[in-house]
Write an enzyme that holds these catalytic residues in place. Structure first.
Site, PDB file in Angstrom:
ATOM      1  N   ASP A  94       0.858  -1.177   0.000  1.00 47.18           N
ATOM      2  CA  ASP A  94       0.000   0.000   0.000  1.00 47.18           C
ATOM      3  C   ASP A  94       0.901   1.236   0.000  1.00 47.18           C
ATOM      4  O   ASP A  94       2.123   1.122   0.101  1.00 47.18           O
ATOM      5  CB  ASP A  94      -0.961  -0.017   1.195  1.00 47.18           C
ATOM      6  CG  ASP A  94      -0.231   0.148   2.512  1.00 47.18           C
ATOM      7  OD1 ASP A  94       1.011   0.261   2.509  1.00 47.18           O
ATOM      8  OD2 ASP A  94      -0.910   0.165   3.548  1.00 47.18           O
ATOM      9  N   GLN A 190     -11.338   7.602  -4.797  1.00 48.16           N
ATOM     10  CA  GLN A 190     -11.831   8.078  -3.499  1.00 48.16           C
ATOM     11  C   GLN A 190     -13.204   8.725  -3.694  1.00 48.16           C
ATOM     12  O   GLN A 190     -13.850   8.495  -4.698  1.00 48.16           O
ATOM     13  CB  GLN A 190     -10.813   9.044  -2.874  1.00 48.16           C
ATOM     14  CG  GLN A 190      -9.566   8.343  -2.326  1.00 48.16           C
ATOM     15  CD  GLN A 190      -9.858   7.533  -1.055  1.00 48.16           C
ATOM     16  OE1 GLN A 190     -10.964   7.578  -0.516  1.00 48.16           O
ATOM     17  NE2 GLN A 190      -8.864   6.787  -0.586  1.00 48.16           N
ATOM     18  N   ASP A 267      -7.939  -7.471   0.441  1.00 54.35           N
ATOM     19  CA  ASP A 267      -7.021  -7.713   1.554  1.00 54.35           C
ATOM     20  C   ASP A 267      -7.765  -7.375   2.820  1.00 54.35           C
ATOM     21  O   ASP A 267      -8.664  -6.523   2.808  1.00 54.35           O
ATOM     22  CB  ASP A 267      -5.782  -6.804   1.470  1.00 54.35           C
ATOM     23  CG  ASP A 267      -6.113  -5.396   1.922  1.00 54.35           C
ATOM     24  OD1 ASP A 267      -6.730  -4.650   1.135  1.00 54.35           O
ATOM     25  OD2 ASP A 267      -5.801  -5.042   3.063  1.00 54.35           O
ATOM     26  N   CYS A 305     -13.222 -28.517   5.866  1.00 56.05           N
ATOM     27  CA  CYS A 305     -11.898 -27.944   5.611  1.00 56.05           C
ATOM     28  C   CYS A 305     -10.801 -29.004   5.736  1.00 56.05           C
ATOM     29  O   CYS A 305     -10.894 -29.919   6.541  1.00 56.05           O
ATOM     30  CB  CYS A 305     -11.647 -26.815   6.609  1.00 56.05           C
ATOM     31  SG  CYS A 305     -10.079 -25.974   6.359  1.00 56.05           S
ATOM     32  N   CYS A 307      -7.436 -28.032   5.985  1.00 59.58           N
ATOM     33  CA  CYS A 307      -6.194 -27.381   6.402  1.00 59.58           C
ATOM     34  C   CYS A 307      -5.522 -28.178   7.516  1.00 59.58           C
ATOM     35  O   CYS A 307      -6.125 -29.070   8.109  1.00 59.58           O
ATOM     36  CB  CYS A 307      -6.466 -25.942   6.844  1.00 59.58           C
ATOM     37  SG  CYS A 307      -7.093 -25.797   8.522  1.00 59.58           S
ATOM     38  N   CYS A 310      -7.502 -28.256  10.800  1.00 58.60           N
ATOM     39  CA  CYS A 310      -8.705 -29.085  10.778  1.00 58.60           C
ATOM     40  C   CYS A 310      -8.367 -30.573  10.645  1.00 58.60           C
ATOM     41  O   CYS A 310      -9.103 -31.419  11.135  1.00 58.60           O
ATOM     42  CB  CYS A 310      -9.640 -28.638   9.653  1.00 58.60           C
ATOM     43  SG  CYS A 310     -10.368 -27.027   9.984  1.00 58.60           S
ATOM     44  N   HIS A 336      -6.142 -21.715   9.836  1.00 62.40           N
ATOM     45  CA  HIS A 336      -7.431 -22.155   9.276  1.00 62.40           C
ATOM     46  C   HIS A 336      -8.145 -21.003   8.572  1.00 62.40           C
ATOM     47  O   HIS A 336      -8.648 -21.166   7.460  1.00 62.40           O
ATOM     48  CB  HIS A 336      -8.341 -22.744  10.355  1.00 62.40           C
ATOM     49  CG  HIS A 336      -9.760 -22.822   9.904  1.00 62.40           C
ATOM     50  ND1 HIS A 336     -10.215 -23.819   9.071  1.00 62.40           N
ATOM     51  CD2 HIS A 336     -10.795 -21.966  10.063  1.00 62.40           C
ATOM     52  CE1 HIS A 336     -11.485 -23.581   8.768  1.00 62.40           C
ATOM     53  NE2 HIS A 336     -11.860 -22.461   9.351  1.00 62.40           N
TER      54      HIS A 336
HETATM   55 ZN   LIG Z   1      -9.367 -25.601   8.494  1.00 63.87          ZN
END
Ligand SMILES: [Zn+2]
Length: 669
Positions: A94, A190, A267, A305, A307, A310, A336
């Site tokens: 940024d 803007q 983001d 999930c 990941c 998980c 996660h």
């Molecule tokens: Zn997960």
């Protein structure tokens, strides 16, 4: 020179949603996409391997923060941010505009540059469009952002116009400063919440040859409806052949809504910042691990999930980690959440290609939680809500009755010292019953050690301190060593913000305890120290007690402290000393646990609606002369009729434990 080479691959019927791809200096980026925020060249608590695994294609880094630390020289020495953090994929920086905006009071905006005070060393730093681009070049990001002037959503039309026009002039200067660098540069639209300004800004900015266009100045306090309307207004006018980036947004549902309106890139810090608070985004909606209901739940936090978190851990374990403030909790939930965001973006892309966007969009809208906020910047929070926020900290809130403050645990609804006046209850139940002052008047070499289990808002500890200070005509005969145990300082910090309702805290001691973990008063011979963490662990670090104020939350909220094994450990620590334990409950199964653990148990005085409280005595305390009334045959008969016979925390029919109660020496007539 054409940079990025954005290709529009598919558009969804009945929606503005689109899928595309572009190539940066480091990798190909498939859109729509989410960019995890790596403010200081690191995504909070996340390892690069886990970020790579999640499928993150672009990280966002903050020019403002990197300019102050580590500084441009260090970054250049390591070949820019990619070399410095060893990140092989893209980075977007940024411009620093948003950070300048979000530090009110310490900035001035001039035509030439913005000037602000460094939060690192208080020096004045000037950021012009040229300096911002020069810094972003040194950082070596794949995508740079033009410096903009961001204003709160609440400003009036005149102020919004003036900020917008400055943004336009700075945009031209940013483009000129970029020169022939191969790094891409995005312009920012803007115009605050004003449709006419947003239209004008879009037109002006898109006339400049940027490689992509961002919608800025959102997620700064507007409602989600306002944000969505503004997004629709702007994306309609943006060129189809450039990526579109909605800055600082948002929750999973915000992302869905914005993709539906034609945005490609996002983001937001929420996946990692909410992870720290114990919140997970899942295919079942948001799950808040501060809720006590998760304490024993098996299975992953998100059944859909795959990941690492998980695949590896149950909800109950994650709940536990969060509750004990283990930093691993932040890391695992963050992992996660980032994974979930990336997965959601990939699914959106698939549905756009498959021609199933609209049904997917409608189904997800109901699933993804819409009640999210952006924290303190959210001005759509009503005054009443803001007032309530100020009275909340972590899992605690202040409630006020008749000018007296009480601390409530939000998840369980349990109130500390719920009756009349907490300070008064603390004095009667703990200070008076334990004959604290009397015992301090008896000369002894060793200090009198009082354990304060469950510091809370320090009602008991301060009742002891105020009593000693109030009574000491001369130097007390015996020193008082007060040791408080607490794993969560939020309740004390919260109460300290509201001392008008917590009169006992208008004293130097609590703040000193908070900041340095100890406080001493030589005149009254008091040493007060704090042992942070779980009592189960920290009790071994304290000098052995003479008196215990046992005042944690109840079984319902803080069950582990009341179990038979916990009392057994405590009893063995007290085995060779006369120790008296005072507590507010008179629950049959807690008394049974104390008896089975080896304590002698006596009736304590009643307070408020409670007919009785409880006093536990170590064997040596029970053998010594005392004025306590031990539970006798009457209580034992009641216990045998009770359906709460089993000591708390032991199986219902463990014969030896029931026998340990029944055959306790205190019942031998
Ligand atoms: Zn997960």
């Amino acid at each position: 020179m054409r940079r990025l080479e954005f290709t529009l691959e598919a558009t969804a019927a009945g929606s503005q949603a689109r899928a595309g791809r572009f190539t940066t200096l480091h990798n190909e980026v498939l859109t729509p996409t989410f960019m995890p925020v790596g403010t200081h060249a690191a995504v909070r608590s996340q390892r690069r391997e886990d970020l790579l695994d999640s499928g993150a294609q672009v990280l966002l880094a903050n020019t403002y923060h990197l300019l102050l630390r580590p500084g441009v020289d260090i970054l250049q020495k390591f070949g820019g941010i990619h070399g410095f953090m060893n990140w092989p994929r893209s980075v977007l920086t940024d411009s620093g505009g948003y950070q300048i905006f979000s530090l009110p009071g310490s900035r001035t905006i001039r035509e030439e540059h913005a000037e602000f005070k460094s939060y690192v060393d208080n020096t004045r730093v000037r950021l012009s469009p040229e300096r911002s681009i020069e810094t972003q070049k040194a950082i070596g990001s794949d995508i740079m952002m033009a410096l903009d002037h961001c204003v709160p959503s609440t400003v009036d039309h005149t102020a919004a116009r003036s900020a917008m026009e400055l943004t336009h002039r700075w945009a031209r200067r940013s483009l000129a400063a970029r020169g022939d660098s191969a790094q891409a540069l995005f312009g920012i639209v803007q115009g605050a919440r004003f449709t006419d300004l947003r239209l004008e800004s879009t037109q002006v900015i898109t006339e400049m040859p940027f490689d992509g266009y961002a919608i800025g100045g959102l997620a700064v306090g507007e409602s989600s409806a306002e944000r969505e309307e503004c997004t629709t207004t702007v994306t309609r006018l943006l060129p189809r052949d450039r990526p579109r980036y909605l800055m600082g947004v948002g929750t999973t549902r915000d992302l869905l809504e914005a993709v539906h309106r034609g945005v490609d890139m996002f983001d937001c810090i929420l996946p990692t910042s909410l992870a720290r608070q114990g919140v997970a985004f899942t295919s079942l909606g948001r799950r808040d691990l501060r809720r006590a209901g998760y304490v024993a739940i098996e299975g992953p936090i998100d059944p859909a999930c795959v990941c690492y978190t998980c695949r590896t851990y149950s909800i109950a374990y994650l709940f536990h980690l969060h509750r004990v403030h283990e930093s691993l909790s932040w890391q695992l939930l963050g992992l996660h959440n980032v994974h979930f965001y990336m997965q959601l973006m990939r699914r959106m892309r698939e549905h756009i290609f498959a021609g199933t966007w609209l049904p997917f969009y409608h189904a997800q809208r109901d699933l993804l939680d819409a009640r999210d906020s952006y924290g303190e910047a959210a001005t759509h929070v009503t005054r009443a809500q803001r007032q309530r926020l100020k009275r909340t900290r972590g899992r605690y809130e202040v409630i006020v009755r008749d000018g007296i403050g009480f601390i409530r645990e939000v998840n369980s609804g349990e109130v500390m010292h719920p009756i009349d006046d907490p300070a008064e209850e603390a004095r009667l139940l703990y200070v008076e019953q334990s004959r604290l002052l009397e015992r301090l008047r008896t000369p002894e070499d060793e200090p009198l050690v009082v354990w304060d289990v469950g510091l809370g808002a320090a009602a008991n500890a301060m009742a002891a301190i105020l009593a000693v200070e109030g009574s000491a005509q001369e130097h007390p005969a015996r020193r008082l060593t007060l040791v408080s145990f607490e794993n969560d300082m939020d309740s004390l910090e919260l109460a300290l913000d509201h001392t008008r309702w917590f009169k006992h805290l208008r004293h130097a001691a609590p703040r000193s305890l908070l900041s340095g973990h100890r406080w001493t008063n030589e005149t009254s011979a008091i040493d007060w120290s704090l042992l942070r963490g779980d009592f189960a662990v920290r009790k071994f670090d304290a000098p052995p007690p003479d008196i215990i104020f046992f005042d944690p939350f109840s079984i319902k909220t803080d069950g582990a402290l009341w179990t038979l094994p916990a009392f057994r450990e405590l009893a063995s620590l007290c085995a060779h000393r006369p120790v008296e334990l005072y507590t507010y409950t008179y629950s049959t199964s807690v008394r049974a646990a104390m008896l089975a653990a080896g304590f002698y148990v006596a009736k304590g005085r009643g307070t408020g609606p409670k007919a009785e409280t409880t006093i536990g005595l170590s064997e040596r305390a029970a053998m010594a002369p005392h004025q306590h009334e031990l539970l006798g045959a009457e209580w034992l008969a009641k216990w045998r009729r009770s359906d709460a016979q089993a000591p708390f925390g032991s199986p219902a029919h463990e014969a030896s434990e029931l026998a340990a109660v029944f055959l306790h020496p205190q019942f031998r007539a």
